[in-house]
Design an enzyme around this catalytic site. Structure first.
Site, PDB file in Angstrom:
ATOM      1  CG  ASP A 237      -1.887  -1.189   1.207  1.00  0.00           C
ATOM      2  OD1 ASP A 237      -2.337  -1.561   0.111  1.00  0.00           O
ATOM      3  OD2 ASP A 237      -2.176  -1.739   2.283  1.00  0.00           O
TER       4      ASP A 237
ATOM      5  CE  LYS B 216     -11.765  -5.281   0.018  1.00  0.00           C
ATOM      6  NZ  LYS B 216     -10.389  -4.772  -0.220  1.00  0.00           N
TER       7      LYS B 216
ATOM      8  CB  THR C 130     -20.102  -6.653 -15.946  1.00  0.00           C
ATOM      9  OG1 THR C 130     -21.155  -6.207 -16.809  1.00  0.00           O
ATOM     10  CG2 THR C 130     -19.005  -5.606 -15.918  1.00  0.00           C
TER      11      THR C 130
HETATM   12  O1  C5P Z   1      -1.116  -2.078   6.889  1.00  0.00           O
HETATM   13  P1  C5P Z   1      -2.058  -3.189   7.234  1.00  0.00           P
HETATM   14  O2  C5P Z   1      -1.361  -4.445   7.738  1.00  0.00           O
HETATM   15  O3  C5P Z   1      -3.182  -2.754   8.132  1.00  0.00           O
HETATM   16  O4  C5P Z   1      -2.682  -3.579   5.809  1.00  0.00           O
HETATM   17  C1  C5P Z   1      -3.663  -4.551   5.673  1.00  0.00           C
HETATM   18  C2  C5P Z   1      -4.121  -4.646   4.258  1.00  0.00           C
HETATM   19  O5  C5P Z   1      -5.276  -5.450   4.206  1.00  0.00           O
HETATM   20  C3  C5P Z   1      -4.489  -3.322   3.615  1.00  0.00           C
HETATM   21  O6  C5P Z   1      -4.186  -3.436   2.221  1.00  0.00           O
HETATM   22  C4  C5P Z   1      -5.979  -3.232   3.840  1.00  0.00           C
HETATM   23  O7  C5P Z   1      -6.633  -2.488   2.862  1.00  0.00           O
HETATM   24  C5  C5P Z   1      -6.391  -4.690   3.739  1.00  0.00           C
HETATM   25  N1  C5P Z   1      -7.592  -5.047   4.463  1.00  0.00           N
HETATM   26  C6  C5P Z   1      -7.739  -4.861   5.819  1.00  0.00           C
HETATM   27  N2  C5P Z   1      -8.865  -5.257   6.466  1.00  0.00           N
HETATM   28  C7  C5P Z   1      -9.821  -5.825   5.794  1.00  0.00           C
HETATM   29  C8  C5P Z   1      -9.710  -6.032   4.431  1.00  0.00           C
HETATM   30  C9  C5P Z   1      -8.578  -5.625   3.783  1.00  0.00           C
HETATM   31  O8  C5P Z   1      -6.851  -4.340   6.480  1.00  0.00           O
HETATM   32  N3  C5P Z   1     -10.878  -6.226   6.445  1.00  0.00           N
END
Ligand code: C5P
Length: 229
Positions: A11, A63, A70
């Protein structure tokens, strides 16, 4: 040694920074998650380069949600990129269409149950049926599996309950919201350690900031891997 159970979420601000981060991490990590933010700024080209020039595995977190035709067309296109994992919303018609689009490829389709950023008030505003969020998540996971999902994305708190579903046999659970002991929580609220997430039935954990904000991201990743059961 890299362990594919750890997926590092890239990210970072753009594809260039992401490529630099993967080079800094080197051999310690084999599996990366590329999200929507990155996708709109060169993420697919980045995925291609990581797969074909650096031998990495890619989880594309899109997602997807749309009418079946589609979704199927979108996934058919993505299935040509040698990606490993793709997320779609866990609604049965979406999962079913995505599986049809992925037919003939090795792309695995993961259903998102309910976004963890939503609380009951948000669900009320979206006219989602009454009930405890956890129960709705478990039911949506079961329905996603019944529609053919190769796996679901879940909070570590739900991993054990989903793993216990008969429909989850031979299917995968991927959990974000994972924090090594002592790591900053950031905006994550309901976290578990990498060790506990795997112990509770996750097949892969997604970790972002604890790795890419570390002074030594390679070492941070190796320490997470060393802590896994
Ligand atoms: O930095 P961090 O460990 O919090 O990143 C977790 C990743 O997982 C990010 O890309 C976030 O968008 C994704 N994510 C999340 N929780 C969710 C779904 C996706 O943290 N429930």
């Amino acid at each position: 040694m890299a362990d594919d159970r750890l997926i590092v979420a890239l990210d970072v601000p753009n594809a260039h920074a992401a490529l630099e981060m993967t080079q800094q991490i080197g051999e310690a990590v084999n599996f990366y998650k590329i999200g929507l933010g990155m996708l709109t700024t060169g993420g697919l080209a980045l995925a291609n380069e990581l797969i074909h020039e650096h031998g990495k595995r890619i989880f594309l977190d899109m997602k997807l949600f749309d009418i079946g035709a589609t979704v199927e067309a979108a996934v058919r296109g993505l299935a040509q990129f040698d990606l490993d994992f793709l997320t779609v919303h866990g609604d049965p018609h979406v999962v079913d269409a995505a599986k049809q689009g992925a037919a003939g490829s090795n792309l695995k389709i993961f259903g998102v149950t309910i976004l963890t950023s939503l609380d009951r008030n948000d669900l009320d505003n979206c006219l989602i049926q009454q009930g405890d969020i956890k129960d709705l998540v478990i039911t949506r996971a079961a329905k996603a599996f019944e529609a053919g999902a190769d796996g679901v994305i879940a909070s570590p708190q739900e991993a054990a309950l989903i793993r216990a579903l008969p429909q989850a046999k031979d299917r995968l659970i991927v959990t974000p919201g994972v924090r090594p002991v002592g790591a900053a929580l950031g905006d994550q609220k309901r976290v578990a350690t990498p060790h506990d997430a795997i112990k509770d039935g996750a097949d892969h954990i997604v970790v972002g900031r604890p790795v890419w904000t570390a002074k030594d991201p390679s070492q941070a990743a190796s320490q997470i891997i060393a802590s896994l059961p």
